[in-house]
Motif scaffolding. Sequence first.
Motif, PDB file in Angstrom:
ATOM      1  N   ALA A 151      37.107  -5.064  15.654  1.00  7.42           N
ATOM      2  CA  ALA A 151      38.318  -5.466  14.935  1.00  7.42           C
ATOM      3  C   ALA A 151      39.221  -6.287  15.853  1.00  7.42           C
ATOM      4  CB  ALA A 151      39.056  -4.237  14.411  1.00  7.42           C
ATOM      5  N   HIS A 152      39.397  -5.838  17.079  1.00  6.67           N
ATOM      6  CA  HIS A 152      40.250  -6.559  18.025  1.00  6.67           C
ATOM      7  C   HIS A 152      39.697  -7.950  18.304  1.00  6.67           C
ATOM      8  CE1 HIS A 152      41.704  -7.645  22.110  1.00  6.67           C
ATOM      9  NE2 HIS A 152      42.852  -7.353  21.511  1.00  6.67           N
ATOM     10  N   ALA A 153      38.407  -8.039  18.544  1.00  9.44           N
ATOM     11  CA  ALA A 153      37.794  -9.341  18.816  1.00  9.44           C
ATOM     12  C   ALA A 153      37.943 -10.278  17.614  1.00  9.44           C
ATOM     13  CB  ALA A 153      36.320  -9.159  19.183  1.00  9.44           C
ATOM     14  N   ALA A 154      37.750  -9.769  16.416  1.00 10.47           N
ATOM     15  CA  ALA A 154      37.888 -10.592  15.207  1.00 10.47           C
ATOM     16  C   ALA A 154      39.328 -11.066  15.034  1.00 10.47           C
ATOM     17  CB  ALA A 154      37.425  -9.813  13.977  1.00 10.47           C
ATOM     18  N   LEU A 155      40.281 -10.197  15.308  1.00  5.98           N
ATOM     19  CA  LEU A 155      41.697 -10.563  15.194  1.00  5.98           C
ATOM     20  C   LEU A 155      42.088 -11.612  16.230  1.00  5.98           C
ATOM     21  CD1 LEU A 155      43.148  -7.027  14.506  1.00  5.98           C
ATOM     22  CD2 LEU A 155      43.080  -8.955  12.895  1.00  5.98           C
ATOM     23  N   GLN A 156      41.464 -11.557  17.387  1.00  7.79           N
ATOM     24  CA  GLN A 156      41.721 -12.572  18.412  1.00  7.79           C
ATOM     25  C   GLN A 156      41.214 -13.931  17.938  1.00  7.79           C
ATOM     26  OE1 GLN A 156      43.900 -10.457  20.098  1.00  7.79           O
ATOM     27  NE2 GLN A 156      43.372 -11.858  21.717  1.00  7.79           N
ATOM     28  N   ALA A 157      40.092 -13.942  17.236  1.00  8.55           N
ATOM     29  CA  ALA A 157      39.522 -15.187  16.726  1.00  8.55           C
ATOM     30  C   ALA A 157      40.356 -15.757  15.587  1.00  8.55           C
ATOM     31  CB  ALA A 157      38.083 -14.966  16.274  1.00  8.55           C
ATOM     32  N   ASP A 158      40.855 -14.875  14.718  1.00 13.00           N
ATOM     33  CA  ASP A 158      41.651 -15.310  13.567  1.00 13.00           C
ATOM     34  C   ASP A 158      42.485 -14.139  13.067  1.00 13.00           C
ATOM     35  OD1 ASP A 158      42.744 -16.196  11.169  1.00 13.00           O
ATOM     36  OD2 ASP A 158      40.873 -17.022  10.403  1.00 13.00           O
ATOM     37  N   PRO A 159      43.790 -14.149  13.332  1.00 11.14           N
ATOM     38  CA  PRO A 159      44.649 -13.038  12.904  1.00 11.14           C
ATOM     39  C   PRO A 159      44.611 -12.761  11.405  1.00 11.14           C
ATOM     40  CG  PRO A 159      45.821 -14.460  14.443  1.00 11.14           C
ATOM     41  CD  PRO A 159      44.530 -15.156  14.094  1.00 11.14           C
ATOM     42  N   SER A 160      44.273 -13.750  10.595  1.00  9.87           N
ATOM     43  CA  SER A 160      44.211 -13.548   9.142  1.00  9.87           C
ATOM     44  C   SER A 160      43.051 -12.655   8.729  1.00  9.87           C
ATOM     45  CB  SER A 160      44.101 -14.899   8.425  1.00  9.87           C
ATOM     46  OG  SER A 160      45.287 -15.645   8.632  1.00  9.87           O
ATOM     47  N   ILE A 161      42.109 -12.421   9.644  1.00 11.38           N
ATOM     48  CA  ILE A 161      40.989 -11.515   9.360  1.00 11.38           C
ATOM     49  C   ILE A 161      41.514 -10.113   9.052  1.00 11.38           C
ATOM     50  CG2 ILE A 161      39.048 -10.322  10.489  1.00 11.38           C
ATOM     51  CD1 ILE A 161      38.350 -13.088   9.373  1.00 11.38           C
ATOM     52  N   ALA A 162      42.722  -9.811   9.467  1.00  9.60           N
ATOM     53  CA  ALA A 162      43.309  -8.493   9.187  1.00  9.60           C
ATOM     54  C   ALA A 162      43.253  -8.161   7.708  1.00  9.60           C
ATOM     55  CB  ALA A 162      44.752  -8.440   9.692  1.00  9.60           C
ATOM     56  N   ALA A 163      43.317  -9.173   6.847  1.00 11.20           N
ATOM     57  CA  ALA A 163      43.261  -8.934   5.410  1.00 11.20           C
ATOM     58  C   ALA A 163      41.897  -8.410   4.972  1.00 11.20           C
ATOM     59  CB  ALA A 163      43.584 -10.223   4.647  1.00 11.20           C
ATOM     60  N   GLU A 175      33.589 -18.348  16.511  1.00 10.22           N
ATOM     61  CA  GLU A 175      34.026 -17.178  17.274  1.00 10.22           C
ATOM     62  C   GLU A 175      33.653 -15.872  16.573  1.00 10.22           C
ATOM     63  OE1 GLU A 175      36.004 -19.701  16.377  1.00 10.22           O
ATOM     64  OE2 GLU A 175      37.184 -20.383  18.087  1.00 10.22           O
ATOM     65  N   LEU A 176      33.643 -15.901  15.261  1.00  9.78           N
ATOM     66  CA  LEU A 176      33.373 -14.693  14.488  1.00  9.78           C
ATOM     67  C   LEU A 176      31.882 -14.388  14.331  1.00  9.78           C
ATOM     68  CD1 LEU A 176      36.004 -15.106  11.639  1.00  9.78           C
ATOM     69  CD2 LEU A 176      36.040 -13.422  13.487  1.00  9.78           C
ATOM     70  N   ARG A 177      31.034 -15.366  14.552  1.00  8.80           N
ATOM     71  CA  ARG A 177      29.600 -15.201  14.288  1.00  8.80           C
ATOM     72  C   ARG A 177      29.013 -13.991  15.014  1.00  8.80           C
ATOM     73  NH1 ARG A 177      27.505 -20.163  15.739  1.00  8.80           N
ATOM     74  NH2 ARG A 177      28.381 -20.938  13.804  1.00  8.80           N
ATOM     75  N   ASP A 178      29.220 -13.881  16.326  1.00  4.48           N
ATOM     76  CA  ASP A 178      28.654 -12.763  17.090  1.00  4.48           C
ATOM     77  C   ASP A 178      29.296 -11.426  16.718  1.00  4.48           C
ATOM     78  OD1 ASP A 178      26.932 -14.492  18.378  1.00  4.48           O
ATOM     79  OD2 ASP A 178      28.171 -14.656  20.179  1.00  4.48           O
ATOM     80  N   ILE A 179      30.592 -11.456  16.457  1.00  2.64           N
ATOM     81  CA  ILE A 179      31.307 -10.237  16.058  1.00  2.64           C
ATOM     82  C   ILE A 179      30.754  -9.737  14.726  1.00  2.64           C
ATOM     83  CG2 ILE A 179      33.562  -9.296  15.410  1.00  2.64           C
ATOM     84  CD1 ILE A 179      34.734 -11.663  17.185  1.00  2.64           C
ATOM     85  N   ALA A 180      30.611 -10.656  13.781  1.00  2.00           N
ATOM     86  CA  ALA A 180      30.089 -10.299  12.458  1.00  2.00           C
ATOM     87  C   ALA A 180      28.653  -9.802  12.553  1.00  2.00           C
ATOM     88  CB  ALA A 180      30.185 -11.496  11.516  1.00  2.00           C
TER      89      ALA A 180
END
Length: 133
Positions: free
Chosen positions: A64-76, A111-116
């Motif tokens: 979650a932290h890594a995804a938020l660093q890539a794009d804060p709107s991912i919080a939704a 940025e999200l590819r590896d996290i996802a």
Amino acid sequence: MTQLTMKVTTAKGYDETVELVRASLGDAGFGVLTEIDIKATLKTKLDVDVEPQVILGACRPQLAHAALQADPSIAALLPCNVVVRADGDRTVVEAFDPQAMTAMAPDAAVELRDIAADARARLQGALETVENA
């Protein structure tokens, strides 16, 4: 378009499956932050009866932290929702596919590819554990 969910079905009962999903998510490194009892909510708010169904909000803080660093709107899109629902004599378990967030956040897709992929592999493993139990 990316599939939005991953799904498995089991012959196990609803209550047993909910507990198995919780344990499998924990083994995959997720905690359950939220729980929404759809059956109880719809009964209370609309006085309708539906099959048992729960939404578990699963989170792996590191992802979650890594995804938020890539794009804060991912919080939704957080936490990852995992649904367990009775379906006659079977129980369905369905999880939001984290890879769908790359399509929903094209500016951060690289940025999200590896996290996802990490989140998806963990959730897929948890679903397979439920399916094979």
